[in-house]
Design a protein around this motif. Structure first.
Motif, mmCIF file in Angstrom:
data_model
loop_
_atom_site.group_PDB
_atom_site.id
_atom_site.type_symbol
_atom_site.label_atom_id
_atom_site.label_comp_id
_atom_site.label_asym_id
_atom_site.label_seq_id
_atom_site.Cartn_x
_atom_site.Cartn_y
_atom_site.Cartn_z
ATOM 1 N N ALA A 67 28.351 -6.412 26.440
ATOM 2 C CA ALA A 67 29.606 -6.160 27.164
ATOM 3 C C ALA A 67 29.804 -4.653 27.352
ATOM 4 C CB ALA A 67 30.776 -6.764 26.395
ATOM 5 N N CYS A 68 29.497 -3.887 26.303
ATOM 6 C CA CYS A 68 29.628 -2.427 26.373
ATOM 7 C C CYS A 68 28.695 -1.869 27.448
ATOM 8 C CB CYS A 68 29.299 -1.836 25.004
ATOM 9 S SG CYS A 68 29.156 -0.045 24.953
ATOM 10 N N PHE A 69 27.444 -2.274 27.383
ATOM 11 C CA PHE A 69 26.443 -1.734 28.315
ATOM 12 C C PHE A 69 26.740 -2.172 29.754
ATOM 13 C CE2 PHE A 69 21.958 -1.607 29.981
ATOM 14 C CZ PHE A 69 21.813 -0.235 29.872
ATOM 15 N N ARG A 70 27.272 -3.372 29.935
ATOM 16 C CA ARG A 70 27.641 -3.843 31.276
ATOM 17 C C ARG A 70 28.691 -2.891 31.868
ATOM 18 N NH1 ARG A 70 31.204 -6.333 34.164
ATOM 19 N NH2 ARG A 70 30.507 -7.731 35.837
ATOM 20 N N TYR A 71 29.666 -2.517 31.007
ATOM 21 C CA TYR A 71 30.723 -1.611 31.471
ATOM 22 C C TYR A 71 30.122 -0.257 31.904
ATOM 23 C CZ TYR A 71 34.907 1.266 31.506
ATOM 24 O OH TYR A 71 35.905 2.145 31.887
ATOM 25 N N TRP A 72 29.191 0.264 31.135
ATOM 26 C CA TRP A 72 28.552 1.541 31.505
ATOM 27 C C TRP A 72 27.932 1.445 32.908
ATOM 28 C CZ3 TRP A 72 24.927 3.756 27.126
ATOM 29 C CH2 TRP A 72 25.654 3.893 25.950
ATOM 30 N N ASN A 73 27.318 0.310 33.176
ATOM 31 C CA ASN A 73 26.614 0.154 34.443
ATOM 32 C C ASN A 73 27.559 -0.077 35.620
ATOM 33 O OD1 ASN A 73 23.438 0.073 34.103
ATOM 34 N ND2 ASN A 73 24.385 -0.692 32.235
ATOM 35 N N ASN A 110 41.540 -0.348 22.634
ATOM 36 C CA ASN A 110 41.299 0.546 23.772
ATOM 37 C C ASN A 110 39.968 0.320 24.481
ATOM 38 O OD1 ASN A 110 43.498 2.805 24.041
ATOM 39 N ND2 ASN A 110 43.285 2.354 21.862
ATOM 40 N N CYS A 111 39.098 -0.495 23.918
ATOM 41 C CA CYS A 111 37.780 -0.670 24.548
ATOM 42 C C CYS A 111 37.945 -1.373 25.903
ATOM 43 C CB CYS A 111 36.869 -1.506 23.632
ATOM 44 S SG CYS A 111 35.346 -2.014 24.457
ATOM 45 N N PRO A 112 37.541 -0.717 26.989
ATOM 46 C CA PRO A 112 37.751 -1.329 28.310
ATOM 47 C C PRO A 112 36.913 -2.583 28.521
ATOM 48 C CG PRO A 112 36.514 0.730 28.497
ATOM 49 C CD PRO A 112 36.927 0.616 27.065
ATOM 50 N N ALA A 113 35.870 -2.754 27.705
ATOM 51 C CA ALA A 113 34.987 -3.920 27.870
ATOM 52 C C ALA A 113 35.297 -5.020 26.858
ATOM 53 C CB ALA A 113 33.531 -3.479 27.731
ATOM 54 N N ARG A 114 36.332 -4.769 26.012
ATOM 55 C CA ARG A 114 36.640 -5.746 24.950
ATOM 56 C C ARG A 114 35.377 -6.072 24.125
ATOM 57 N NH1 ARG A 114 40.826 -4.490 24.972
ATOM 58 N NH2 ARG A 114 42.694 -5.150 26.021
ATOM 59 N N ALA A 115 34.603 -5.051 23.843
ATOM 60 C CA ALA A 115 33.318 -5.263 23.160
ATOM 61 C C ALA A 115 33.426 -5.138 21.648
ATOM 62 C CB ALA A 115 32.302 -4.247 23.687
ATOM 63 N N ILE A 116 34.573 -4.633 21.173
ATOM 64 C CA ILE A 116 34.723 -4.398 19.724
ATOM 65 C C ILE A 116 35.622 -5.482 19.139
ATOM 66 C CG2 ILE A 116 35.510 -2.742 17.977
ATOM 67 C CD1 ILE A 116 34.893 -0.513 20.007
ATOM 68 N N PRO A 117 35.147 -6.187 18.109
ATOM 69 C CA PRO A 117 35.960 -7.275 17.569
ATOM 70 C C PRO A 117 37.274 -6.753 16.991
ATOM 71 C CG PRO A 117 34.045 -6.848 16.169
ATOM 72 C CD PRO A 117 33.890 -5.979 17.373
ATOM 73 N N ASP A 162 28.633 6.740 29.951
ATOM 74 C CA ASP A 162 28.393 5.993 28.713
ATOM 75 C C ASP A 162 29.684 5.858 27.904
ATOM 76 O OD1 ASP A 162 28.560 8.605 27.881
ATOM 77 O OD2 ASP A 162 26.794 8.549 26.593
ATOM 78 N N CYS A 163 30.797 5.859 28.603
ATOM 79 C CA CYS A 163 32.137 5.501 28.112
ATOM 80 C C CYS A 163 32.604 6.309 26.891
ATOM 81 C CB CYS A 163 32.224 3.994 27.850
ATOM 82 S SG CYS A 163 33.869 3.465 27.282
ATOM 83 N N ALA A 164 32.292 5.846 25.678
ATOM 84 C CA ALA A 164 32.707 6.535 24.434
ATOM 85 C C ALA A 164 34.213 6.545 24.206
ATOM 86 C CB ALA A 164 32.166 7.964 24.378
ATOM 87 N N ARG A 165 34.921 5.662 24.872
ATOM 88 C CA ARG A 165 36.375 5.591 24.655
ATOM 89 C C ARG A 165 36.681 5.252 23.188
ATOM 90 N NH1 ARG A 165 41.371 6.687 25.946
ATOM 91 N NH2 ARG A 165 42.823 4.970 26.084
ATOM 92 N N CYS A 166 35.841 4.426 22.556
ATOM 93 C CA CYS A 166 36.056 4.071 21.145
ATOM 94 C C CYS A 166 36.010 5.326 20.271
ATOM 95 C CB CYS A 166 35.031 3.031 20.670
ATOM 96 S SG CYS A 166 33.328 3.345 21.160
ATOM 97 N N MET A 167 35.014 6.175 20.551
ATOM 98 C CA MET A 167 34.869 7.412 19.787
ATOM 99 C C MET A 167 36.067 8.339 20.042
ATOM 100 S SD MET A 167 31.893 10.224 20.353
ATOM 101 C CE MET A 167 30.475 9.396 19.729
HETATM 102 S S1 SF4 Z 1 31.553 2.772 24.487
HETATM 103 FE FE1 SF4 Z 1 32.997 1.919 23.001
HETATM 104 S S2 SF4 Z 1 34.946 1.722 24.126
HETATM 105 FE FE2 SF4 Z 1 33.346 2.001 25.647
HETATM 106 S S3 SF4 Z 1 32.782 -0.067 26.270
HETATM 107 FE FE3 SF4 Z 1 31.380 0.542 24.612
HETATM 108 S S4 SF4 Z 1 32.310 -0.201 22.728
HETATM 109 FE FE4 SF4 Z 1 33.909 -0.232 24.329
#
Ligand code: SF4
Ligand code: B12
Ligand code: SF4
Length: 363
Positions: free
Chosen positions: A289-295, A263-270, A300-305
């Protein structure tokens, strides 16, 4: 494990301005980070109303919380009482843990400070930028504060960053208050709060026995999973330390689940197996990759959480499932499948509470 340099975290790097000595020194040391950092600096940015998920009023509310947390940075340390109250370590530990709960912590634990808990150099505080941080042995009191499940389930939309801001304030307030109370008893103490940490909070909290670290790289607590913010107070006081939980059940569950990665929109989690990083077997999140998505999106996303099965509400049913998940490999296998059946493999982002949708501004 080797010590981590705070100058390498994304929040330190994004603030570097061309033409400053800090900028020149950092990219001479880490030229490989220059391209991604320049790219991120050119994006709208966190809490920018021009960002893809910009919500002016909710971002303004989050700014209010970040302003308060920033104001508390001046209070992480302070005067020490000349009168020293002493107690044996078990009594002092119980008192301080209870005091932290009284102030608002959800769970509290104590770890003996280890060199790998502490950053090697200061990166976020530009007054002391690049200063080495000496390792001073002592105790670290780590605690959690809960993030509201309804606001978190709105991730990656604006209600989540509103909640991050509010709980950063809570974690900072509890840490500052607790450190001040310890100093008033005549013992040095320092609070570690957003923007002003000297420690890697999830590692301290894990070693204090508050939970285990999962695929998404965050502390997974027994009753709220990763849906917490952390605070830490360090002190030379001798306290009774907790025992780190075995990470077996979480690692086993995460190996099968992979929901945060999917589900990570930035594909930041292996989404594969753990790999060796500096001598330790773990999953390592791609923080850039995560921080780039926030910007890009402004939150601050938190979709993983939000999608993590461990983040479900702290109620009888979910706690019964958590209890079984901790104890049975067979149950873990079933629970991964059942979570997909009940909540979906890709759970939709939920709307925030009604009041967060009444605010003026773009949507
Ligand atoms: S906060 Fe979590 S889901 Fe969102 S981009 Fe970062 S690692 Fe991915
Ligand atoms: C820099 C930072 C980020 C960066 C980098 C992410 C990262 N994983 O480090 C970015 C901007 C991407 C980020 C994102 C998020 N963050 Co953040 N972040 C921090 C910060 C300020 C410093 C962490 C750090 O130094 N990382 C740099 C190095 C150490 O990272 P790393 O090598 O990938 O190691 C990470 C883990 O693998 C683990 N780790 C390190 N060494 C080892 C060794 C072993 C053996 C193991 C098992 C694990 C492990 O610890 C690190 C932190 O998680 C901390 C506050 C603090 N001082 O701890 C908050 C913090 C980690 N973030 C937090 C949160 C909640 C988030 C987000 C969910 C955002 C949000 N809306 O709340 C996302 C989640 C992204 C993710 N899945 O990791 C919380 C975590 C709470 C928890 N349950 O543990 C913290 C503690 C803030 C707080 N006070 O509550 N964050
Ligand atoms: S979403 Fe699944 S894989 Fe990711 S941390 Fe939570 S339990 Fe582990």
């Amino acid at each position: 494990m080797k010590r981590f340099d705070e100058r390498d975290i994304q929040f330190s790097r994004v603030r570097l301005r061309p033409g400053t000595p800090e900028h020149a020194a950092y990219y001479a040391m880490r030229p490989e980070n220059r391209r991604i950092d320049d790219e991120i600096r050119a994006l709208p940015g966190l809490l920018s109303t021009a960002a893809a998920l910009g919500e002016p009023a909710l971002f303004a509310a989050a700014e209010g919380s970040f302003f308060l947390t920033e104001s508390l940075r001046a209070a992480v340390n302070g005067p020490l009482s000349a009168t020293r109250l002493s107690a044996d370590p078990p009594a002092m530990t119980e008192y301080l843990k209870s005091l932290a709960v009284h102030y608002g912590a959800r769970t509290v634990g104590v770890a003996e400070l280890r060199p790998y808990h502490v950053y090697s150099h200061i990166g976020r505080d530009f007054r002391d930028y690049g200063e080495p941080i000496p390792f001073e042995p002592g105790s670290a009191i780590a605690f959690t504060v809960e993030m509201d499940p309804v606001l978190v389930r709105a991730a990656p939309n604006a209600p989540t960053v509103l909640e991050s801001g509010r709980q950063y304030v809570e974690a900072a307030r509890v840490a500052v208050q607790l450190a001040a109370a310890i100093r008033a008893m005549g013992h040095p103490a320092r609070a570690h709060i957003d923007g002003c940490y000297r420690v890697i909070a999830p590692l301290v909290a894990r070693d204090a026995g508050l939970g285990e670290i999962g695929r998404m790289g965050l502390l997974m607590t027994p009753r709220l999973g990763p849906r917490v913010r952390l605070g830490v107070v360090t002190t030379p006081l001798a306290l009774v330390t907790g025992r780190p939980a075995s990470d077996g059940p979480v690692v086993d569950f995460c190996s099968r689940c992979r929901k945060c990665a999917v589900n990570c929109p930035a594909r930041a989690i292996p989404d594969g197996d753990r790999a060796e990083v500096d001598g330790a077997l773990r999953w390592r999140v791609d923080g850039d990759a995560c921080f780039r998505y926030w910007n890009v999106v402004g939150t601050d996303c938190a979709r993983c959480m939000a999608v993590c099965p461990y983040s479900h509400d702290d109620n009888f049913l979910h706690n019964a499932v958590r209890w079984c998940v901790r104890r049975s490999g067979l149950f873990r296998r079933a629970a991964v499948r059942l979570d997909d059946v009940f909540y979906g493999r890709k759970p939709p982002s939920r709307p925030g509470p009604r009041w967060t949708r009444l605010v003026p501004g773009r949507r």
